[in-house]
Write a protein that holds these residues in place. Sequence first.
Motif, short mmCIF file in Angstrom:
data_model
loop_
_atom_site.label_atom_id
_atom_site.label_comp_id
_atom_site.label_asym_id
_atom_site.label_seq_id
_atom_site.Cartn_x
_atom_site.Cartn_y
_atom_site.Cartn_z
N THR A 296 0.82 -1.36 0.05
CA THR A 296 0.05 0.08 -0.08
C THR A 296 0.90 1.39 0.19
O THR A 296 0.51 2.21 -0.43
N GLN A 297 2.21 1.18 0.42
CA GLN A 297 3.02 2.44 0.57
C GLN A 297 4.33 1.95 -0.27
O GLN A 297 5.28 1.37 0.38
N LYS A 298 4.32 1.92 -1.51
CA LYS A 298 5.44 1.77 -2.16
C LYS A 298 6.43 3.20 -2.18
O LYS A 298 5.94 4.03 -2.55
N PRO A 299 7.75 2.70 -2.15
CA PRO A 299 8.75 3.89 -2.55
C PRO A 299 8.66 4.38 -4.04
O PRO A 299 8.20 3.47 -4.86
N THR A 300 8.84 5.29 -4.26
CA THR A 300 8.68 5.89 -5.77
C THR A 300 9.78 5.28 -6.53
O THR A 300 11.04 5.44 -6.11
N GLY A 301 9.49 4.85 -7.60
CA GLY A 301 10.22 4.31 -8.74
C GLY A 301 10.80 3.04 -8.26
O GLY A 301 11.62 2.21 -8.94
N MET A 302 10.13 2.25 -7.33
CA MET A 302 10.62 1.02 -6.75
C MET A 302 10.36 0.14 -8.03
O MET A 302 9.53 -0.15 -8.74
N THR A 303 11.49 -0.87 -8.32
CA THR A 303 11.26 -1.85 -9.29
C THR A 303 10.56 -2.95 -8.92
O THR A 303 10.10 -3.16 -7.68
N LYS A 304 10.23 -3.94 -9.62
CA LYS A 304 9.10 -5.17 -9.49
C LYS A 304 9.99 -6.11 -8.38
O LYS A 304 9.43 -6.84 -7.53
N GLN A 305 11.64 -6.11 -8.46
CA GLN A 305 12.26 -6.73 -7.49
C GLN A 305 12.44 -6.20 -6.03
O GLN A 305 13.29 -6.54 -5.02
N GLY A 306 12.22 -4.53 -5.99
CA GLY A 306 12.18 -3.99 -4.68
C GLY A 306 13.44 -3.12 -4.82
O GLY A 306 13.79 -2.43 -3.79
N GLY A 307 13.97 -2.79 -5.73
CA GLY A 307 15.12 -2.02 -6.11
C GLY A 307 14.73 -0.64 -5.99
O GLY A 307 13.83 -0.20 -6.56
N LEU A 308 15.56 0.36 -5.59
CA LEU A 308 15.44 1.57 -5.45
C LEU A 308 16.41 2.41 -6.39
O LEU A 308 17.68 2.34 -6.20
N PRO A 309 15.75 3.14 -7.24
CA PRO A 309 16.83 4.00 -8.07
C PRO A 309 17.34 5.04 -7.51
O PRO A 309 16.97 6.00 -6.87
N ALA A 310 18.91 5.18 -7.78
CA ALA A 310 19.69 6.09 -7.22
C ALA A 310 19.83 7.28 -8.15
O ALA A 310 21.00 7.83 -8.45
N PHE A 311 18.93 7.65 -8.95
CA PHE A 311 18.71 8.66 -9.90
C PHE A 311 17.39 9.03 -10.20
O PHE A 311 16.41 8.17 -9.75
N LYS A 312 17.21 10.23 -10.73
CA LYS A 312 15.87 10.91 -11.05
C LYS A 312 15.60 9.95 -12.11
O LYS A 312 16.15 9.62 -12.90
N ALA A 313 14.14 10.11 -12.36
CA ALA A 313 13.51 9.25 -13.36
C ALA A 313 13.92 9.83 -14.79
O ALA A 313 14.03 9.09 -15.68
N SER A 314 14.08 11.00 -14.57
CA SER A 314 14.34 11.50 -16.06
C SER A 314 16.11 11.35 -16.48
O SER A 314 16.29 11.56 -17.62
N ASP A 315 16.71 10.68 -15.48
CA ASP A 315 17.93 10.39 -15.81
C ASP A 315 18.27 8.78 -16.25
O ASP A 315 19.67 8.40 -16.45
N TYR A 316 17.34 8.22 -16.29
CA TYR A 316 17.19 6.88 -16.63
C TYR A 316 17.94 6.74 -18.02
O TYR A 316 17.16 7.45 -18.96
N ASN A 317 18.69 5.90 -18.38
CA ASN A 317 19.32 5.75 -19.84
C ASN A 317 18.96 4.20 -20.14
O ASN A 317 19.63 3.19 -19.62
N PRO A 318 18.09 4.02 -21.17
CA PRO A 318 17.56 2.55 -21.48
C PRO A 318 18.75 1.90 -22.08
O PRO A 318 18.56 0.87 -22.58
N LYS A 319 19.78 2.54 -22.75
CA LYS A 319 20.88 2.07 -23.42
C LYS A 319 22.07 1.67 -22.71
O LYS A 319 22.97 1.14 -22.86
N ALA A 320 21.79 1.93 -21.09
CA ALA A 320 22.96 1.48 -20.28
C ALA A 320 22.63 0.23 -19.48
O ALA A 320 21.37 -0.09 -19.20
N PRO A 321 23.74 -0.38 -18.86
CA PRO A 321 23.59 -1.77 -18.17
C PRO A 321 22.94 -1.26 -16.87
O PRO A 321 23.05 0.05 -16.26
N SER A 322 22.03 -2.00 -16.41
CA SER A 322 21.72 -2.11 -14.93
C SER A 322 22.59 -2.54 -13.95
O SER A 322 22.90 -3.77 -14.08
N VAL A 323 22.52 -1.99 -12.95
CA VAL A 323 23.58 -2.52 -11.64
C VAL A 323 22.67 -2.51 -10.45
O VAL A 323 22.19 -1.49 -10.17
#
Length: 370
Positions: free
Chosen positions: A138-165
Motif C-alpha cells: 500500500t506504501q511503495k517507494p517511488t520508482g521501486m522496481t518489481k524486485q524491490g530495487g530503489l533507483p539512485a537517480f531521478k526518473a529523467s536520468d534513466y538511460n535505456p541504453k545503459a546496463p543496470s546494476v
Amino acid sequence: MATGNGQVNDGNDAQKPGTTNENTKNVDKNVKTPANKASKANGKIKTFALKASKSQKQTQSQTQAQIAQASESAQIEEAIEKEEALETHDKVQQRHVILVCSILAAVLAVIIVVAGCYAYWDHKHGEEHNYQQLQTLTQKPTGMTKQGGLPAFKASDYNPKAPSVDLYVDFFCPGCASVERGLSEPLQKMQKARQINLYIHPVNFLDSKTKNHYSTRSASAFAYVSSHEPDKLLAFSTALFSKNYQPNKNNNREVSDQEIVKQALKAGVSKDVAESATKGTYNDYVNKATKYTLRRKELYVHMQDEFRFSTPTICINGEMWHYRKLHTLQDIPPTFIHSVGLARAQVGNPEILPSIGPDGKALPIQQKYL
C-alpha cells in the motif's frame, strides 16, 4: 455248750471276740449305701464336667481356629482384592498412557504432515507469494522496481541504453561497508554520466543482531530519501557506511533516529526530507522486500558451508557478479569497471557507454585478479 446226743455246742457256734466273719465282709461289699451312691454320682458329675470342659475347650479352640481361618481368608481376599484393584489401576493407567501417546502421536503426525505440506508449498510457491506481497504494497517507494530495487537517480536520468546494476546491502553489514567504500567513487561517476542505471536494495536480514531494529530503521529512511530525493541516495548510502558512524557486529552501538537524520544531512538531503525519513513510513516495504529477496535462489551463494543469500550482493544486468572470487577488496573497483565494459579512463565520460549494453552479460573477471 451242749454235749452228748442232740446237744448244742455253744463254744463251736459262737464267734470269738476279735475275729471277722468273711461272709459278713462279702455282704458289706455288696450293700449300696447312700454314701456310695453319692460318691459315684459325684464322680460321674466330675467326669461329665471334665468332658464338658474338654468339649468346651475343643469348641472354643475350633471356634478360634475357624475365626483365625476366617480372618486369614478375609485377609487373603482383601489382599486379592487389593492386587486386583492394583492390576485394574495399572491397566487403566496403561490404557491412559497408551491413549495419551496415541493422541500425541496423531497430533505429531498431523503437525509433520502440515509442516511437510507447508514446506512443499513454500518451496514451490513461497517466492511467488512473497513477490505478490511486494507488488501489492500500500506504501511503495517511488520508482521501486518489481524486485524491490530503489533507483539512485531521478526518473529523467534513466538511460535505456545503459546496463543496470543492482546492489543489495544491509546497513549493519561490515562487509557491505568495505565493498561500498571501494566502489562508491566509480559508481557515482558512472551514474552521474548515465553510464549505468544503479538500483540499491536495502534489506534488514541482520535486524535481530542490531539494537533498536537499526537495519529496518535505516533501510526505511533510505527508501524515504529515494522517494523524495533519489539523486542523493548514493551519497546517503556512503554516509551510512562511514567508518566513523556505522554500527556493526564489532561495536554493536545503539544509533538514534537523530543520528540517522544527521548522516542524511551530511549527504546533502534537505532538512525536511531528512527529518521525516525516520518516521518508519517504509517499514512494511523493507520487511516484504527482504522476504522476497531471501527467496530468490539466483542470489544465493555458498557461505560457511551454507547455500544462502548474503550481503553485499552485486548483479549486472540481472545476473550475479561473482566478486567473491577476488583475492582482495582492492581488486573490486578495477574488475567491476572491466565487467561492465569500460576502461578506467572511460569512467564518468557521458559520451561512452559500457560495451555490454542493457542486455549483455558481464565480462569475465580477468585471470590476473583470480
